[in-house]
Write a protein that holds these residues in place. Structure first.
Motif, PDB file in Angstrom:
ATOM      1  N   LEU A 107     -49.065   2.401  78.552  1.00 18.09           N
ATOM      2  CA  LEU A 107     -47.697   2.086  78.944  1.00 18.09           C
ATOM      3  C   LEU A 107     -46.700   2.499  77.869  1.00 18.09           C
ATOM      4  N   ALA A 108     -47.106   2.435  76.598  1.00 23.09           N
ATOM      5  CA  ALA A 108     -46.200   2.810  75.509  1.00 23.09           C
ATOM      6  C   ALA A 108     -45.850   4.282  75.545  1.00 23.09           C
ATOM      7  N   GLU A 109     -46.739   5.127  76.079  1.00 24.50           N
ATOM      8  CA  GLU A 109     -46.425   6.554  76.210  1.00 24.50           C
ATOM      9  C   GLU A 109     -45.394   6.793  77.302  1.00 24.50           C
ATOM     10  N   SER A 110     -45.395   5.935  78.314  1.00 25.36           N
ATOM     11  CA  SER A 110     -44.486   6.129  79.447  1.00 25.36           C
ATOM     12  C   SER A 110     -43.169   5.385  79.289  1.00 25.36           C
ATOM     13  N   PHE A 111     -43.213   4.171  78.734  1.00 31.17           N
ATOM     14  CA  PHE A 111     -42.029   3.309  78.714  1.00 31.17           C
ATOM     15  C   PHE A 111     -41.494   3.029  77.321  1.00 31.17           C
ATOM     16  N   GLY A 112     -42.142   3.529  76.296  1.00 29.05           N
ATOM     17  CA  GLY A 112     -41.637   3.345  74.946  1.00 29.05           C
ATOM     18  C   GLY A 112     -42.443   2.353  74.137  1.00 29.05           C
ATOM     19  N   ARG A 113     -42.347   2.512  72.803  1.00 25.38           N
ATOM     20  CA  ARG A 113     -43.112   1.655  71.896  1.00 25.38           C
ATOM     21  C   ARG A 113     -42.547   0.236  71.848  1.00 25.38           C
ATOM     22  N   VAL A 114     -41.240   0.103  71.785  1.00 24.68           N
ATOM     23  CA  VAL A 114     -40.607  -1.199  71.573  1.00 24.68           C
ATOM     24  C   VAL A 114     -40.836  -2.176  72.727  1.00 24.68           C
ATOM     25  N   TRP A 229     -40.495   9.422  69.668  1.00 28.83           N
ATOM     26  CA  TRP A 229     -40.883   9.265  71.066  1.00 28.83           C
ATOM     27  C   TRP A 229     -39.746   9.715  71.984  1.00 28.83           C
ATOM     28  N   LEU A 230     -38.511   9.340  71.655  1.00 27.26           N
ATOM     29  CA  LEU A 230     -37.372   9.746  72.471  1.00 27.26           C
ATOM     30  C   LEU A 230     -37.222  11.263  72.496  1.00 27.26           C
ATOM     31  N   ILE A 231     -37.433  11.914  71.353  1.00 24.27           N
ATOM     32  CA  ILE A 231     -37.363  13.376  71.306  1.00 24.27           C
ATOM     33  C   ILE A 231     -38.446  13.979  72.196  1.00 24.27           C
ATOM     34  N   GLY A 232     -39.645  13.410  72.140  1.00 26.08           N
ATOM     35  CA  GLY A 232     -40.729  13.900  72.988  1.00 26.08           C
ATOM     36  C   GLY A 232     -40.447  13.726  74.458  1.00 26.08           C
ATOM     37  N   GLN A 233     -39.634  12.724  74.796  1.00 19.93           N
ATOM     38  CA  GLN A 233     -39.245  12.488  76.187  1.00 19.93           C
ATOM     39  C   GLN A 233     -37.995  13.282  76.583  1.00 19.93           C
ATOM     40  N   GLN A 234     -37.462  14.075  75.637  1.00 22.08           N
ATOM     41  CA  GLN A 234     -36.234  14.854  75.829  1.00 22.08           C
ATOM     42  C   GLN A 234     -35.010  13.958  76.076  1.00 22.08           C
ATOM     43  N   ARG A 235     -35.063  12.744  75.557  1.00 24.34           N
ATOM     44  CA  ARG A 235     -33.894  11.852  75.595  1.00 24.34           C
ATOM     45  C   ARG A 235     -33.162  12.032  74.268  1.00 24.34           C
ATOM     46  N   LEU A 236     -32.582  13.206  74.119  1.00 28.75           N
ATOM     47  CA  LEU A 236     -32.073  13.643  72.825  1.00 28.75           C
ATOM     48  C   LEU A 236     -30.819  12.900  72.401  1.00 28.75           C
ATOM     49  N   PRO A 279     -45.129  16.595  80.043  1.00 29.74           N
ATOM     50  CA  PRO A 279     -46.109  16.049  80.980  1.00 29.74           C
ATOM     51  C   PRO A 279     -46.894  14.925  80.327  1.00 29.74           C
ATOM     52  N   ARG A 280     -47.328  13.968  81.127  1.00 30.98           N
ATOM     53  CA  ARG A 280     -48.090  12.844  80.615  1.00 30.98           C
ATOM     54  C   ARG A 280     -49.460  13.310  80.117  1.00 30.98           C
ATOM     55  N   SER A 281     -49.844  12.775  78.975  1.00 30.89           N
ATOM     56  CA  SER A 281     -51.177  13.095  78.446  1.00 30.89           C
ATOM     57  C   SER A 281     -52.223  12.306  79.211  1.00 30.89           C
ATOM     58  N   ARG A 282     -53.393  12.888  79.361  1.00 31.31           N
ATOM     59  CA  ARG A 282     -54.507  12.211  80.022  1.00 31.31           C
ATOM     60  C   ARG A 282     -55.498  11.724  78.970  1.00 31.31           C
ATOM     61  N   PRO A 410     -52.925   7.224  63.859  1.00 35.34           N
ATOM     62  CA  PRO A 410     -51.700   7.810  64.423  1.00 35.34           C
ATOM     63  C   PRO A 410     -51.344   9.159  63.813  1.00 35.34           C
ATOM     64  N   GLU A 411     -51.857   9.445  62.632  1.00 32.19           N
ATOM     65  CA  GLU A 411     -51.512  10.704  61.968  1.00 32.19           C
ATOM     66  C   GLU A 411     -52.230  11.906  62.568  1.00 32.19           C
ATOM     67  N   ILE A 412     -53.318  11.704  63.290  1.00 32.93           N
ATOM     68  CA  ILE A 412     -54.120  12.842  63.753  1.00 32.93           C
ATOM     69  C   ILE A 412     -53.835  13.227  65.204  1.00 32.93           C
ATOM     70  N   TYR A 413     -52.857  12.558  65.839  1.00 25.66           N
ATOM     71  CA  TYR A 413     -52.510  12.894  67.221  1.00 25.66           C
ATOM     72  C   TYR A 413     -51.021  13.206  67.337  1.00 25.66           C
ATOM     73  N   PRO A 414     -50.639  14.139  68.235  1.00 28.29           N
ATOM     74  CA  PRO A 414     -49.222  14.445  68.448  1.00 28.29           C
ATOM     75  C   PRO A 414     -48.495  13.283  69.119  1.00 28.29           C
ATOM     76  N   THR A 415     -47.176  13.293  69.037  1.00 21.97           N
ATOM     77  CA  THR A 415     -46.351  12.186  69.527  1.00 21.97           C
ATOM     78  C   THR A 415     -46.627  11.864  70.984  1.00 21.97           C
ATOM     79  N   ARG A 416     -46.809  12.884  71.823  1.00 21.23           N
ATOM     80  CA  ARG A 416     -46.964  12.667  73.251  1.00 21.23           C
ATOM     81  C   ARG A 416     -48.235  11.896  73.597  1.00 21.23           C
ATOM     82  N   MET A 417     -49.217  11.832  72.659  1.00 22.92           N
ATOM     83  CA  MET A 417     -50.452  11.107  72.930  1.00 22.92           C
ATOM     84  C   MET A 417     -50.868  10.229  71.750  1.00 22.92           C
ATOM     85  N   ARG A 418     -49.909   9.946  70.852  1.00 19.04           N
ATOM     86  CA  ARG A 418     -50.226   9.164  69.650  1.00 19.04           C
ATOM     87  C   ARG A 418     -50.625   7.738  70.000  1.00 19.04           C
ATOM     88  N   ALA A 419     -49.892   7.088  70.888  1.00 21.57           N
ATOM     89  CA  ALA A 419     -50.224   5.707  71.258  1.00 21.57           C
ATOM     90  C   ALA A 419     -51.543   5.652  72.029  1.00 21.57           C
TER      91      ALA A 419
END
Length: 483
Positions: A107-114, A229-236, A279-282, A410-419
């Motif tokens: 859910l954190a990948e889709s709706f945010g960490r906070v 995360w916002l940058i990865g979601q293009q919410r610039l 796109p959402r990571s699987r 968290p350091e070994i995965y890109p932002t789109r699939m870090r969580a």
């Protein structure tokens, strides 16, 4: 300075900003510029506030996770629990944590960490209060199971969030100082449990953990979202507004701070009002050719370190009280020393980790832990004083690896699939933490204490072998280590 920004733009591409999303070049350039600006911001009061609030949730996570260990010595007599029931009661929370780690990280990948960190904290706090109102084994088992969903969901999301706020320089030190909050929470749980449980009863720990958690959940919800995360979601636009807050905090706190200049964006067509998200990571991508080796190594590290540490942490109060016949207060005080040792070792780790490296610390700590546990199996557990000393040191050393893994993963995965990557890795700690105490419950009555410590030593040795394959991430930007 301009060359560094171009490098960041290339790293952002590897993180999926261009390669995985048909975004106009101007937006990709703006995303790279925002990443560069955020990476250039030193640690400021803006970061400190986020770390304190998120750290408060992590503190309660530790409190709720360990509270049962200081309640069990009373419940064993009150409810006439068998060793197998003790093992299952300990395992209940970890089964829930497994579900929570998978659910909330997705859910954190889709709706945010906070918002997901806030929701997980609210769930564990409400169910903590419910635990205090139970009156039998079955109901407490159920409440601990559901509470575990919140406990398991908070930690990987919090670790991802804090990691994404920090720049490469000093990230290990700042993150480990944050991560110390968890063992401090364990240590204080031990001290509070030692003082209050004999006086106020076993329900007191659950009330203490539950009530403040509701306030902290509200404070979490009001934190700024992760700009990465916002940058990865293009919410610039939202990302830039938050980055400006951090830059303003840096200007007030550091007089010589200069904002990183943004690169010139390529000439392109007008930016559309809505930009496509990544796109959402699987889940399956974690085992793709690109990530398979680092993922499998991380899973073994999480499983082996927490199998040893959480089995020791949950069983030692009961072993001191039932097997070694210490009175309740003395048993709880002896057990609480394990968390004191972990905090002391982690303090050393925090100021050494960026120089020594994640990989070296993990290898050495596993080997030292294995040696101490072997000494216990070879006869050190025969006398109470040697058991306390060796078990305390073994837990402190292996427990330091647990904190390093929250930094490393968290350091070994890109932002789109870090969580997702962090959440699935922590699910192995839940599995190991459920299997470990349950196995100890059966072994104590049939195989004896020495065989238990020999099992722990073998698992620690397996962890040392796995640690050899770790990627060294110290001093490198997240956009570099995840590529």
């Amino acid at each position: 300075m301009h060359d560094n920004t171009i490098t960041l733009a290339a790293s952002a591409t590897a993180d999926g900003l261009e390669a995985r999303d048909p975004t106009p070049a101007s937006d990709s350039g703006r995303a790279a510029a925002l990443t560069a600006r955020f990476e250039a911001i030193p640690f400021t009061p803006w970061h400190r506030r986020a770390r304190i609030v998120m750290g408060s949730a992590t503190f309660l996570d530790a409190f709720d996770a360990l509270s049962l260990a200081f309640v069990l010595p009373i419940l064993i007599k009150l409810w006439a629990l068998s060793p197998a029931q003790i093992g299952w009661m300990i395992a209940a929370s970890y089964i829930g944590q497994l579900l929570g780690a998978l659910l909330f990280s997705r859910l954190a990948e889709s709706f945010g960490r906070v918002p997901m960190a806030a929701a997980a904290t609210a769930l564990m706090s409400v169910m903590g209060l419910a635990c205090a109102l139970t009156g039998n084994f079955q109901m407490l088992f159920l409440c601990r199971l559901i509470q575990g969903i919140g406990v398991g969901g908070e930690m990987p999301v919090a670790a991802t969030y804090i990691s994404e706020l920090l720049r490469a320089k000093g990230r290990g030190r700042y993150f480990m100082l944050y991560e110390m909050i968890f063992p401090v929470g364990l240590m204080i749980t031990g001290q509070v449990g030692t003082l209050l449980v004999p006086i106020l009863g076993w329900t007191s720990l659950f009330f203490i953990g539950g009530i403040p958690g509701l306030v902290i959940a509200y404070l979490l919800y009001r934190l700024p979202e992760s700009p990465r995360w916002l940058i990865g979601q293009q919410r610039l636009d939202e990302a830039e507004a938050i980055i400006r807050q951090a830059e303003e905090s840096a200007r007030k706190a550091t007089l010589d701070y200069q904002q990183e200049p943004a690169p010139e964006a390529p000439v392109a067509a007008p930016v559309p009002a809505q930009v496509a998200r990544q796109p959402r990571s699987r889940w399956s991508e974690l085992l793709s050719q690109r990530f398979r080796v680092r993922t499998l190594i991380a899973w073994v590290l999480w499983a082996s370190s927490f199998f040893v540490a959480n089995s020791l942490n949950n069983w030692m109060p009961t072993l001191y009280h039932t097997v070694y016949k210490l009175e309740l207060g003395s048993a709880l005080r002896a057990a609480s020393m394990t968390n004191v040792a972990q905090v002391a070792i982690l303090l050393v780790c925090a100021f050494c980790i960026d120089r020594i490296g994640r990989r070296t610390w993990a290898i050495v700590s596993f080997l030292v832990g294995a040696a101490l546990l072997t000494a216990l199996a070879a006869g050190g557990a025969g006398q109470l004083w040697s058991l306390i000393v060796l078990a305390t040191l073994a837990y402190g050393v292996v427990g330091s690896i647990n904190a390093v893994l929250y930094l490393y993963t968290p350091e070994i995965y890109p932002t789109r699939m870090r969580a997702i990557g962090t959440g699935l890795a922590t699910s192995w700690l839940r599995i190991a933490s459920a299997v470990g105490p349950t196995t100890v419950g059966y072994m104590v009555g049939t195989q004896g204490i020495n065989s238990v410590f020999m099992m722990f030593a073998i698992v620690a040795a397996i962890g040392a072998v796995a640690a050899i394959g770790m990627i060294e991430t110290g001093g490198r930007r997240l956009e570099e280590t995840s590529s």
